[in-house]
Design a protein around this motif. Structure first.
Motif, PDB file in Angstrom:
ATOM      1  N   GLN A 205       0.797  -1.226   0.000  1.00 24.91           N
ATOM      2  CA  GLN A 205       0.000   0.000   0.000  1.00 24.91           C
ATOM      3  C   GLN A 205       0.836   1.286   0.000  1.00 24.91           C
ATOM      4  OE1 GLN A 205      -3.296  -0.311  -0.642  1.00 24.91           O
ATOM      5  NE2 GLN A 205      -2.531  -2.415  -0.791  1.00 24.91           N
ATOM      6  N   GLY A 206       2.120   1.181   0.266  1.00 24.14           N
ATOM      7  CA  GLY A 206       2.978   2.359   0.178  1.00 24.14           C
ATOM      8  C   GLY A 206       2.921   3.282   1.377  1.00 24.14           C
ATOM      9  N   PHE A 207       2.380   2.815   2.506  1.00 25.89           N
ATOM     10  CA  PHE A 207       2.408   3.628   3.725  1.00 25.89           C
ATOM     11  C   PHE A 207       2.893   2.762   4.891  1.00 25.89           C
ATOM     12  CE2 PHE A 207      -2.165   2.452   3.039  1.00 25.89           C
ATOM     13  CZ  PHE A 207      -2.286   1.497   4.036  1.00 25.89           C
ATOM     14  N   PRO A 208       3.466   3.392   5.924  1.00 31.72           N
ATOM     15  CA  PRO A 208       3.931   2.611   7.076  1.00 31.72           C
ATOM     16  C   PRO A 208       2.748   1.999   7.823  1.00 31.72           C
ATOM     17  CG  PRO A 208       4.085   4.959   7.534  1.00 31.72           C
ATOM     18  CD  PRO A 208       3.733   4.836   6.080  1.00 31.72           C
ATOM     19  N   TYR A 209       2.965   0.858   8.437  1.00 31.60           N
ATOM     20  CA  TYR A 209       1.883   0.182   9.147  1.00 31.60           C
ATOM     21  C   TYR A 209       2.459  -0.703  10.243  1.00 31.60           C
ATOM     22  CZ  TYR A 209       3.200  -4.031   6.540  1.00 31.60           C
ATOM     23  OH  TYR A 209       3.898  -5.092   6.030  1.00 31.60           O
ATOM     24  N   GLU A 210       1.599  -1.039  11.182  1.00 32.07           N
ATOM     25  CA  GLU A 210       1.915  -2.063  12.176  1.00 32.07           C
ATOM     26  C   GLU A 210       0.666  -2.926  12.359  1.00 32.07           C
ATOM     27  OE1 GLU A 210       2.748  -0.479  16.056  1.00 32.07           O
ATOM     28  OE2 GLU A 210       0.955   0.791  16.086  1.00 32.07           O
ATOM     29  N   ILE A 211       0.889  -4.180  12.672  1.00 34.03           N
ATOM     30  CA  ILE A 211      -0.202  -5.112  12.935  1.00 34.03           C
ATOM     31  C   ILE A 211      -0.066  -5.561  14.380  1.00 34.03           C
ATOM     32  CG2 ILE A 211      -1.271  -7.307  12.309  1.00 34.03           C
ATOM     33  CD1 ILE A 211       0.175  -6.979   9.554  1.00 34.03           C
ATOM     34  N   ILE A 212      -1.075  -5.254  15.180  1.00 37.71           N
ATOM     35  CA  ILE A 212      -1.032  -5.594  16.606  1.00 37.71           C
ATOM     36  C   ILE A 212      -1.930  -6.797  16.847  1.00 37.71           C
ATOM     37  CG2 ILE A 212      -1.523  -4.789  18.940  1.00 37.71           C
ATOM     38  CD1 ILE A 212      -1.020  -1.928  17.881  1.00 37.71           C
ATOM     39  N   VAL A 213      -1.355  -7.854  17.381  1.00 34.11           N
ATOM     40  CA  VAL A 213      -2.100  -9.062  17.720  1.00 34.11           C
ATOM     41  C   VAL A 213      -2.176  -9.145  19.240  1.00 34.11           C
ATOM     42  CG1 VAL A 213      -2.213 -11.575  17.548  1.00 34.11           C
ATOM     43  CG2 VAL A 213      -1.251 -10.230  15.655  1.00 34.11           C
ATOM     44  N   VAL A 214      -3.393  -9.220  19.766  1.00 32.50           N
ATOM     45  CA  VAL A 214      -3.578  -9.357  21.216  1.00 32.50           C
ATOM     46  C   VAL A 214      -4.021 -10.787  21.508  1.00 32.50           C
ATOM     47  CG1 VAL A 214      -4.738  -8.496  23.271  1.00 32.50           C
ATOM     48  CG2 VAL A 214      -4.240  -6.937  21.378  1.00 32.50           C
ATOM     49  N   ASP A 215      -3.201 -11.509  22.239  1.00 28.64           N
ATOM     50  CA  ASP A 215      -3.543 -12.872  22.631  1.00 28.64           C
ATOM     51  C   ASP A 215      -4.265 -12.815  23.973  1.00 28.64           C
ATOM     52  OD1 ASP A 215      -2.921 -15.969  22.252  1.00 28.64           O
ATOM     53  OD2 ASP A 215      -2.571 -15.463  24.357  1.00 28.64           O
ATOM     54  N   ASP A 216      -5.526 -13.236  23.967  1.00 28.18           N
ATOM     55  CA  ASP A 216      -6.349 -13.122  25.167  1.00 28.18           C
ATOM     56  C   ASP A 216      -6.326 -14.416  25.986  1.00 28.18           C
ATOM     57  OD1 ASP A 216      -8.062 -11.987  27.031  1.00 28.18           O
ATOM     58  OD2 ASP A 216      -9.871 -12.514  25.912  1.00 28.18           O
ATOM     59  N   GLY A 217      -5.130 -14.755  26.456  1.00 32.14           N
ATOM     60  CA  GLY A 217      -4.988 -15.915  27.322  1.00 32.14           C
ATOM     61  C   GLY A 217      -5.281 -17.232  26.637  1.00 32.14           C
ATOM     62  N   SER A 218      -4.892 -17.363  25.372  1.00 31.65           N
ATOM     63  CA  SER A 218      -5.169 -18.606  24.640  1.00 31.65           C
ATOM     64  C   SER A 218      -4.442 -19.782  25.293  1.00 31.65           C
ATOM     65  CB  SER A 218      -4.733 -18.473  23.180  1.00 31.65           C
ATOM     66  OG  SER A 218      -3.323 -18.297  23.084  1.00 31.65           O
ATOM     67  N   THR A 219      -5.059 -20.955  25.195  1.00 32.70           N
ATOM     68  CA  THR A 219      -4.481 -22.145  25.820  1.00 32.70           C
ATOM     69  C   THR A 219      -4.014 -23.172  24.793  1.00 32.70           C
ATOM     70  OG1 THR A 219      -6.706 -23.105  26.011  1.00 32.70           O
ATOM     71  CG2 THR A 219      -5.865 -21.898  27.912  1.00 32.70           C
ATOM     72  N   ASP A 220      -4.149 -22.836  23.504  1.00 32.37           N
ATOM     73  CA  ASP A 220      -3.653 -23.734  22.468  1.00 32.37           C
ATOM     74  C   ASP A 220      -2.303 -23.211  21.973  1.00 32.37           C
ATOM     75  OD1 ASP A 220      -4.364 -21.513  21.029  1.00 32.37           O
ATOM     76  OD2 ASP A 220      -6.063 -22.455  19.998  1.00 32.37           O
ATOM     77  N   ASP A 221      -1.942 -23.519  20.741  1.00 31.42           N
ATOM     78  CA  ASP A 221      -0.632 -23.104  20.224  1.00 31.42           C
ATOM     79  C   ASP A 221      -0.702 -21.797  19.432  1.00 31.42           C
ATOM     80  OD1 ASP A 221      -2.045 -24.084  18.091  1.00 31.42           O
ATOM     81  OD2 ASP A 221      -0.452 -25.376  17.332  1.00 31.42           O
ATOM     82  N   THR A 222      -1.806 -21.043  19.580  1.00 30.55           N
ATOM     83  CA  THR A 222      -1.969 -19.805  18.820  1.00 30.55           C
ATOM     84  C   THR A 222      -0.832 -18.828  19.065  1.00 30.55           C
ATOM     85  OG1 THR A 222      -4.391 -19.985  18.825  1.00 30.55           O
ATOM     86  CG2 THR A 222      -3.458 -17.811  18.432  1.00 30.55           C
ATOM     87  N   LEU A 223      -0.506 -18.584  20.314  1.00 30.94           N
ATOM     88  CA  LEU A 223       0.528 -17.595  20.634  1.00 30.94           C
ATOM     89  C   LEU A 223       1.872 -17.961  20.023  1.00 30.94           C
ATOM     90  CD1 LEU A 223       1.435 -15.057  22.077  1.00 30.94           C
ATOM     91  CD2 LEU A 223       1.700 -16.391  24.176  1.00 30.94           C
ATOM     92  N   GLN A 224       2.245 -19.230  20.104  1.00 31.95           N
ATOM     93  CA  GLN A 224       3.518 -19.642  19.536  1.00 31.95           C
ATOM     94  C   GLN A 224       3.514 -19.504  18.016  1.00 31.95           C
ATOM     95  OE1 GLN A 224       6.364 -20.379  21.309  1.00 31.95           O
ATOM     96  NE2 GLN A 224       7.205 -20.126  19.242  1.00 31.95           N
TER      97      GLN A 224
END
Length: 223
Positions: free
Chosen positions: A14-33
């Motif tokens: 897209q040609g503009f600076p960006y950040e993607i913020i992922v909030v892990d809400d206490g997941s108990t599977d392998d999502t965070l890893q």
């Protein structure tokens, strides 16, 4: 991580600076890893972790307040609204509006896969209650795709206290309270079978939250 792959692939072109913020809400599977593995090769991905499950509203507030961009969006992890819909929102934020919200209920909205009929009905009843009690004139308060100017994020989300699914209503109520200009626009949307919303338990909680928001305001909690 299909969601992160899609978002990164789109934003990187897209040609503009960006950040993607992922909030892990206490997941108990392998999502965070899995997210950590993905972020190890993507410098624009930021991971925030809740020590325990704290609710969608809590997690969105945490992510929004940590964002550094001029325009800040949140979206559902299942991308029910495609990330490309940002293109419809940015012109409004750049030209006089402070908040832009996606709507599934406008005539021009493109719903490719509908929710079950009972959930659509309950959603319409809830939005009618929202219009009566808190926020008039917004047809769809619950679509999980909304964008805010940075200064609006600080004013609104620093005051939000609803941790559950009614956080959208609280954010919009506060946006109105502080006279920010809101634009509701039609978006493309498809229902996800992975939704964790319980149509009975969460609906009752959301109805209670409407009155909690009103009472909090009457008590001066949002000053």
């Amino acid at each position: 991580m299909p969601t992160l792959n899609k978002i990164c692939a789109y934003l990187s072109n897209q040609g503009f600076p960006y950040e993607i913020i992922v909030v892990d809400d206490g997941s108990t599977d392998d999502t965070l890893q899995m997210v950590r593995n993905f972020a190890s090769s993507e410098e624009n991905v930021v991971i925030l972790v809740n020590g325990q499950n704290s609710g969608k509203g809590y997690s969105v507030k945490k992510g929004m307040l940590s964002a550094r961009g001029e325009y800040v969006f949140f979206t559902d992890a299942d991308l029910s609204t495609p990330i490309e819909e940002i293109e419809k929102c940015l012109p409004y934020l750049k030209n006089g509006y402070d908040v832009v919200i996606g709507s599934r209920s406008l005539p021009e909205s493109d719903i490719t896969i509908h929710q079950p009929w009972y959930r659509e009905k309950m959603g319409k009843i809830f939005n009618s209650m929202v219009n009566m009690v808190l926020v008039k004139g917004i047809i769809d308060t619950q679509c999980g795709f909304k964008g805010f100017k940075k200064e609006v994020v600080k004013t609104v989300f620093s005051r939000c206290g609803i941790d559950g699914f009614s956080f959208d209503v609280e954010a919009l109520y506060l946006s109105r309270k502080f006279n920010f200009k809101i634009k509701e626009i039609p978006i493309r949307w498809e229902n996800s079978a992975l939704s964790k919303v319980n149509p009975v338990r969460h609906s009752l909680q959301m109805f209670r939250d409407l009155f909690r928001i009103k009472i909090k305001d009457l008590k001066g909690c949002y000053r």
